[in-house]
Every structure is written in structure tokens, then in C-alpha cells.
Design an enzyme around this catalytic site. Structure first.
Site, PDB file in Angstrom:
ATOM      1  N   LYS A   1       0.841  -1.196   0.000  1.00  0.00           N
ATOM      2  CA  LYS A   1       0.000   0.000   0.000  1.00  0.00           C
ATOM      3  C   LYS A   1       0.877   1.247   0.000  1.00  0.00           C
ATOM      4  O   LYS A   1       2.027   1.210   0.444  1.00  0.00           O
ATOM      5  CB  LYS A   1      -0.943   0.025   1.201  1.00  0.00           C
ATOM      6  CG  LYS A   1      -0.244   0.053   2.553  1.00  0.00           C
ATOM      7  CD  LYS A   1      -1.229   0.048   3.704  1.00  0.00           C
ATOM      8  CE  LYS A   1      -0.533   0.122   5.051  1.00  0.00           C
ATOM      9  NZ  LYS A   1       0.209   1.370   5.281  1.00  0.00           N
TER      10      LYS A   1
ATOM     11  N   LYS B   1       1.021  -0.513   9.994  1.00  0.00           N
ATOM     12  CA  LYS B   1       2.206   0.149   9.447  1.00  0.00           C
ATOM     13  C   LYS B   1       1.909   1.625   9.224  1.00  0.00           C
ATOM     14  O   LYS B   1       0.757   2.053   9.190  1.00  0.00           O
ATOM     15  CB  LYS B   1       2.612  -0.504   8.121  1.00  0.00           C
ATOM     16  CG  LYS B   1       2.861  -2.003   8.216  1.00  0.00           C
ATOM     17  CD  LYS B   1       4.105  -2.314   9.023  1.00  0.00           C
ATOM     18  CE  LYS B   1       4.330  -3.812   9.136  1.00  0.00           C
ATOM     19  NZ  LYS B   1       3.824  -4.394  10.367  1.00  0.00           N
ATOM     20  N   ASP B   2       2.977   2.399   9.033  1.00  0.00           N
ATOM     21  CA  ASP B   2       2.849   3.846   8.840  1.00  0.00           C
ATOM     22  C   ASP B   2       1.937   4.166   7.666  1.00  0.00           C
ATOM     23  O   ASP B   2       1.933   3.464   6.660  1.00  0.00           O
ATOM     24  CB  ASP B   2       4.213   4.465   8.580  1.00  0.00           C
ATOM     25  CG  ASP B   2       5.154   4.291   9.768  1.00  0.00           C
ATOM     26  OD1 ASP B   2       5.661   3.174   9.941  1.00  0.00           O
ATOM     27  OD2 ASP B   2       5.363   5.259  10.513  1.00  0.00           O
ATOM     28  N   LYS B   3       1.199   5.263   7.790  1.00  0.00           N
ATOM     29  CA  LYS B   3       0.355   5.710   6.686  1.00  0.00           C
ATOM     30  C   LYS B   3       1.211   6.380   5.608  1.00  0.00           C
ATOM     31  O   LYS B   3       1.176   5.979   4.445  1.00  0.00           O
ATOM     32  CB  LYS B   3      -0.711   6.694   7.177  1.00  0.00           C
ATOM     33  CG  LYS B   3      -1.546   7.244   6.015  1.00  0.00           C
ATOM     34  CD  LYS B   3      -2.485   8.352   6.433  1.00  0.00           C
ATOM     35  CE  LYS B   3      -3.193   8.931   5.206  1.00  0.00           C
ATOM     36  NZ  LYS B   3      -4.104  10.020   5.545  1.00  0.00           N
TER      37      LYS B   3
END
Length: 711
Positions: free
Chosen positions: A212, A241-243
Site C-alpha cells: 500500500k 504500518k505507517d500511513k
């Protein structure tokens, strides 16, 4: 000619699914105040207890996350394998086929169940068109057969008729008797053949990798769930997880065809692949860590000194603080303050802090908060929302449903995992303050009473039950609609019986332990406060009670009367050393230049061009590659390296300053060139003027000379 009637225009704007977050928020973001890095209300590191460093040094300038493509995260599974999306093959179910002998044997076995007349009818049905009125279902009574035998009949029908006929087992009640029937029919004209395919994969759960970009893990899961037609809680993963990053991690879903998941992913703006199958479901925490590839742009410092700082970080590690994203975005209302109110069962204050107006808010949210704060009309304020995922919307719906003063009931409308982020934020705040004071007062030496795991292989416990600490999810948004249910009060006797197990996970170091050399500061853990935790048996233990008392709390008070909000506590390593740390410097010419190849870049064949091209330009970047355990913040690694605040506001300010220097540097040669040109022109003009004066003087002298001569 009569005029056509105009279509009625809906008052509610259409929400388009775009590459970015869907919905009207995109429109509102255009009207946000100018983000120039001068936001005084942005939370700073020192406000959440982050103050100390492991090594000394001046640090250097470098911008973190200038672009989301500068931050890559790949999950590391329990086997230590770094997960990379590199196989887009979509597995197909094994087609059940019988050879001639097996088919003959099956027909003989079930000759009393499926007569010759029934076979003839099915052959006729197979030859008919799907819309033919004569194409009526044929029922085969299989009540006396078990599941395996019914499966054999399905395999026989599949072998003989392929996709021309489908069979499904149904149960019907006739004359008070339950009958099992295999109903054979033409596939429905507009139905997907996938829905009629038997589950013929080697496991109940489909495991796959999700790649993503600039999207939260919970959002990716919700989008997939929506398009598959399941609840978001049925999409499982090991950690968030980090955006603002490009990330790859493992998901799993129970008994859904890979082709169906791929179709859902294409509509959800994520890439998936590397399918496997298992009878085990993924659980939060089922990972060994994360691999990070990070670009620091606008690097300004001596390369020799930077390399020395990297070597120090590799050998000495960094303080395992909870990063700023743990505490929300607003200094005036940090999330830990809401956590304190929740732990004190002050539900009115909790609701008011969540809904209180604040600076630099989304314009629409500012209007919602202002309306509720002034009128206390929750139904009217809730009606102003179009997206439903905001935590404020859930709370307002709860107040509208249960009454404006029933704050406890209203809070139960908020998903449990989101509500728990508030008290966990307070635990994180206490940990940060204790860690800073421990380093400041005792340095990096072991002291008697420090806690270590009895089993040195123990992993750090995750404070959040079923919610990973790496999450950078916006505290204002909900992941799903699972409400918090009111728990019964926990009997004190039951709780005390459970205390000893977790408390025995650690032991306090003695002088003999320290002298033995078997332990280092990397073994030391600090507790996150709770009612079922062992505190250090030195002065540090008293520090915890001091901080809790500041906020009207104690360890015993964390044994909340509502079980959901009871904080048992956890342990967390004080220092962390990165693994497999490598780095390199690279030149680049424009801020938009891609400097790290993602998993998708490799699939698309772009990796070689990105990674092996000789960098050119006046700008310098530092490319970092390293691995960290679960629940450890990469931003704290970067803070130790840069020796600067990692808040978004501070990073934006640095980037603006550096970009301004670049622009000035680029304009200087042009200015100098213009000045040189002007000087040259002026010089030419002066020469011309001088020559003209000389010529005039000569002409005058000649005239005077002629005048003075006699005729």
C-alpha cells in the site's frame, strides 16, 4: 415541445474513491490554513518526556518524510524473512477430476441414489440454455450419505458436466422430516461462477501480501472487507504500518477465493500477491519486526562526522521512546490527558476533551466542535458529518441515542481498540518520562534493582491488547463499528490470583548480577504502569508512584472497575540496537526525484534505474536501511541520529529553510551574472564617454588653433 424535467440534485456530495482518502475531506483539506511549519500548537518531543540521547554530538540537518515515498516498511515474519511482494500469481482451486475407472466406480456406488433416469435428465439439462424455461433444477436425495460421500457426488458431477451444471447441498423439511438434497441446476445467468466453486485449497485461511502507498493499514483492511462483503474484523494482519509510507505486510482472510480478493484489491488501490494457504489465522504480534528503508533529504553536514554518528548508533543504540504519533496532533489536548480522565472514570471530561474545539482543526470538524460546545445538541452536530469513521461522530451518535448527560453509555459507541489508545497513551507518557529520568540521573550503567527478563529471549510485551504500537492511525478515526461493551466489575480475588504470572516475568538485578557481566543496559526493561506489574526495587519504583500521583492516580487505581479499561501493565526495553544497518550518500537534483525502489517498482522493472543511476545535482540525501523489533519507532532511531525534534511541524520548518537556501543558491549565479553584465555595460559606456570627451576636446583645440592662426 415539453421541457424535460430537471433531475433532483442531492444535497449530499458524492464520495469518490480516489487514490487518496475518499470523501469530502479532500475538499476541506484545500481550505486548511497554510502549513508553513509555524504551528505553535503542534506537540513537541519534550512535552511527552522525550529529552535524552545515548551519544553526544551536534547532529546534522536532514528532512524526514519529505515525501511519503521516502519511507518504506517491509514486515519481517516469525521466521525472520523480510516480506516482499514479488509474485502476482493468482492460485486457482484444484479442479476435482475422476478418471474413467474412478467415474465408473462412483456411478456404480451411487446407482441407487442416482438412477439412469436421473442421469438422462441431467444430460438433457446440461444441453439446455441458461434461460431456457425447461431448464428446471433436479433434486437428488442424499439424506443417507455423509459429507465425504456427498463430496464424491459433487466431484462426479464436476467431472462430467464441468461448468454446464452446478450442484449445491441444501436442507429441506418435508412432513416434519429433514432431508438433505443435492440440487443440480444451470449456473445463474448473472452470478459469478466463483460463488459456486467448492473450497479446494490446502488451508482454511488465504494468506497474502498487501502493498500500500500513503494509506493506513486499517483503511486498506476496511476497503478490502467492504468490496469482499465481510466485516473489517475478518481481515486479519500482524501489525499496523505507517500511513505516509510505502509498506508491505501480510494479511489473511478465511475461505475467500484469491481471484475474488484480487478483484477487491484492484478497487481498493492496493496491490496484493504472494498467496499461501494455512489453517492458522494471523494474530497481532505475529511478526519479528520491520525492515525500514528511509531517505533523509537536504542533508547538510560533514560526511565523516555523519558516518561516525551512524557507527555510534549502530553500536550504542537509541532510547526506546514512544514516538510523537502516540500522543495525537495537538499540544493543547494531548491524548494522554483523555487517558487520565478515562482511567479516573471521569466520562464527562473524556467526552468534553474529545469534542473540545482546538486550533488548526479540519474546517468542517471545527464547525462540528463549535456547534456542540455551544449548543450541546449532539444530534444536530452528528448530522453535520458525512464520513462516519470519525471517533467524534461515534461519540455524538452515542450522546444523541442515550442522552446528553449519559457519557458512559455514549463512549461505548466508540470501538474498543480506539478508545483504549487513550489510556495506553498515558502509559506511554509515563514510560517516556521515567526513561528520560533514568538516563539523566544514572547514565548508561546498570544499578541494583534494574529489571530484566528472567528469560533473556523474552520479546517485549505489547501494551495494546490486539493493537500494535507501530500504529500511526489518526486518533480521530475509527477502524470498525465494534462497540465497547460494558464489562462486569472484576472481583479483586480473581485479579490477585492472576498477578503472579506476569510479575514473575522479570527479576531485579543484584550487585552480584551486575559484577558477573551477564547483563548489559540492553537487557534492562522499564514497566508501563499497571495494577499487575513489577516495579524496579530501587528509587525508580518510587518515581512511578510520583508521576501517577501528579494525575490523581495510583497503581491500584489502574485496576479499573470496568474490565475493558483496567491497565495490567507491560514491560518495554529501555534501549534498542538496530540490526543490519547500512547507509550511503546520494546526490539528486530535484525534490521530486525517487531515491528508493519499492516492491512495486521492482515488479514494474524500474528498480535498476532508481537504485543504480549515478546521482547528480546539488542536493544530497542519506539512504538508510535497517531492521527494528516490533513496536519500536523508527522516528526515535532518526531522532538519535539527527539530534533534532522529529515532529512534523519541525521537519516542515527545516525543509522550508533548506529549500529557501537552495533557491537562493540557484539564483545567486544569475544575480552575479547580471551584475557582471551591468558592470561591463557601464564600463563600455564610460569608455565611450571618455572617447567622446577626448574627441570633443580635440575638435575644440583644433578650432581654437585655427582661430589663433593668421589668415
Amino acid at each position: 415541445m415539453p421541457q424535460r424535467k430537471k433531475a433532483k440534485t442531492s444535497w449530499r456530495p458524492k464520495q469518490m474513491h480516489t487514490k487518496h482518502r475518499p470523501g469530502p475531506e479532500e475538499e476541506w483539506r484545500k481550505r486548511l490554513p497554510k502549513n508553513d511549519g509555524s504551528n505553535k500548537n503542534s506537540l513537541r518531543e519534550d512535552q511527552v518526556g522525550i529529552t535524552e540521547y545515548v551519544s553526544r554530538g551536534a547532529g546534522f540537518t536532514g528532512v524526514v518524510k519529505s515525501r511519503f515515498s521516502d519511507f518504506h516498511v517491509n514486515e519481517i515474519d516469525l521466521d525472520g524473512k523480510v516480506l516482499q511482494l514479488n509474485d502476482l500469481t493468482v492460485p486457482k482451486p484444484a479442479e476435482p477430476t475422476l478418471d474413467e475407472e474412478e467415474l465408473a466406480a462412483a456411478r456404480q456406488k451411487f446407482r441407487e441414489i442416482i438412477t439412469d433416469d436421473t442421469w438422462n435428465k441431467m444430460s438433457t439439462l446440461a444441453a439446455l440454455g441458461a434461460k431456457d424455461p425447461a431448464a428446471q433444477p433436479i433434486d437428488i436425495i442424499v439424506t443417507a450419505l455423509d459429507k465425504t460421500e456427498r463430496g464424491q457426488i459433487h466431484d462426479m458431477l464436476k467431472t462430467l458436466y464441468s461448468s454446464k451444471l452446478v450442484g449445491s447441498t441444501v436442507t429441506e423439511v418435508k412432513d416434519s422430516t429433514e432431508e438433505r438434497i443435492i440440487r443440480v441446476m444451470k449456473p445463474k445467468y448473472n452470478s459469478s461462477s466463483e460463488k459456486r466453486t467448492r473450497w479446494n485449497f490446502p488451508g482454511e485461511y488465504v494468506h497474502f501480501l498487501v502493498y500500500k502507498e500513503n494509506m493506513e493499514t486499517s483503511e486498506a483492511a476496511s476497503r478490502l472487507a467492504s468490496r469482499i462483503g465481510i466485516h473489517p474484523s475478518n481481515v486479519n494482519y500482524c501489525g499496523t504500518k505507517d500511513k505516509r509510507a510505502k509498506t508491505t505486510q501480510k494479511f489473511c482472510i478465511k475461505r475467500r477465493l484469491p481471484s475474488q480478493i484480487v478483484t477487491a484489491a484492484q478497487k481498493s488501490y492496493v496491490r496484493i500477491g504472494n498467496f499461501t494457504f494455512s489453517n492458522n489465522v494471523l494474530k497481532l504480534g505475529d511478526l519479528k519486526g520491520n525492515r525500514f528503508k528511509i531517505v533523509l533529504r537536504h542533508v547538510n553536514g560533514d560526511e565523516v562526522e555523519i558516518q561516525q554518528a551512524l557507527e555510534n548508533l549502530r553500536d550504542k543504540g537509541f532510547i526506546n521512546y514512544f514516538g510523537l504519533q502516540r500522543f495525537g496532533n495537538h499540544a493543547d489536548i494531548p491524548t494522554y490527558e483523555i487517558g487520565v480522565a478515562l482511567l479516573k472514570a471521569d466520562y464527562k471530561t473524556v467526552a468534553e476533551l474529545i469534542l473540545k474545539p482546538r486550533s488548526n482543526d479540519l474546517p468542517f470538524m471545527a464547525e462540528v466542535r463549535k456547534k456542540w460546545w455551544k449548543e450541546r445538541n449532539s444530534a444536530a452536530a452528528a448530522a453535520m458529518f458525512i464520513p462516519n469513521e470519525f471517533i467524534e461522530k461515534k461519540l455524538l451518535d452515542g450522546l444523541a441515542k442515550y442522552g446528553e448527560n449519559d457519557y458512559a453509555a455514549a463512549l461505548r459507541k466508540i470501538p474498543r481498540n480506539m478508545l483504549l489508545l487513550y489510556p495506553h497513551s498515558f502509559q506511554s507518557f509515563v514510560f517516556n518520562r521515567i526513561a528520560s529520568r533514568r538516563i539523566k540521573e544514572h547514565g548508561f550503567k546498570l544499578i541494583p534493582g534494574d529489571l530484566v527478563y528472567r528469560n533473556k529471549e523474552e520479546m517485549d510485551e505489547d501494551i495494546i491488547e490486539k493493537c500494535d504500537l507501530d500504529s500511526t492511525t489518526d486518533i480521530g478515526k475509527c477502524e470498525d463499528n465494534q462497540e465497547v461493551k460494558e464489562d462486569a466489575e472484576t472481583p479483586a480475588s480473581d485479579a490477585k490470583n492472576e498477578d503472579s504470572i506476569f510479575k514473575r516475568k522479570v527479576k531485579a538485578l543484584t550487585e552480584e548480577d551486575i559484577v558477573s557481566g551477564n547483563y548489559t543496559l540492553f537487557d534492562v526493561v522499564l514497566p508501563l504502569p499497571g495494577h499487575d506489574i513489577t516495579y524496579p526495587s530501587n528509587e525508580i519504583g518510587a518515581w512511578y508512584e510520583e508521576i501517577l500521583a501528579e494525575y490523581g492516580l495510583s497503581s491500584e487505581k489502574l485496576r479499573h472497575k470496568v474490565k475493558t479499561f483496567a491497565m495490567a501493565g507491560a514491560y518495554r526495553k529501555l534501549l534498542i540496537c538496530p540490526r543490519d544497518l547500512t547507509w550511503k550518500f546520494r546526490k539528486y537534483s530535484t525534490p521530486e526525484e525517487t531515491l528508493i525502489a519499492s516492491d512495486w517498482d521492482r515488479i514494474a522493472g524500474k528498480a535498476d534505474k532508481i537504485e543504480n543511476t549515478e546521482g547528480t545535482g546539488d542536493l544530497k540525501a542519506l539512504l538508510l536501511d535497517f531492521c527494528l523489533p516490533p513496536s519500536v519507532y523508527a522516528t526515535m532511531f532518526l531522532r538519535e541520529l539527527l539530534k533534532s525534534d522529529t515532529s512534523a511541524a519541525q521537519q516542515l520548518k527545516i525543509e522550508i529553510d533548506e529549500m529557501s537556501k537552495v533557491r537562493d543558491k540557484q539564483q545567486t549565479p544569475k544575480v552575479n551574472e547580471s551584475k557582471e553584465d551591468a558592470a561591463h555595460v557601464e564600463s563600455v559606456n564610460e569608455v565611450a564617454t571618455t572617447e567622446k570627451r577626448k574627441l570633443t576636446a580635440d575638435e575644440t583645440a583644433e578650432v581654437e588653433e585655427k582661430k589663433s592662426k593668421p589668415s
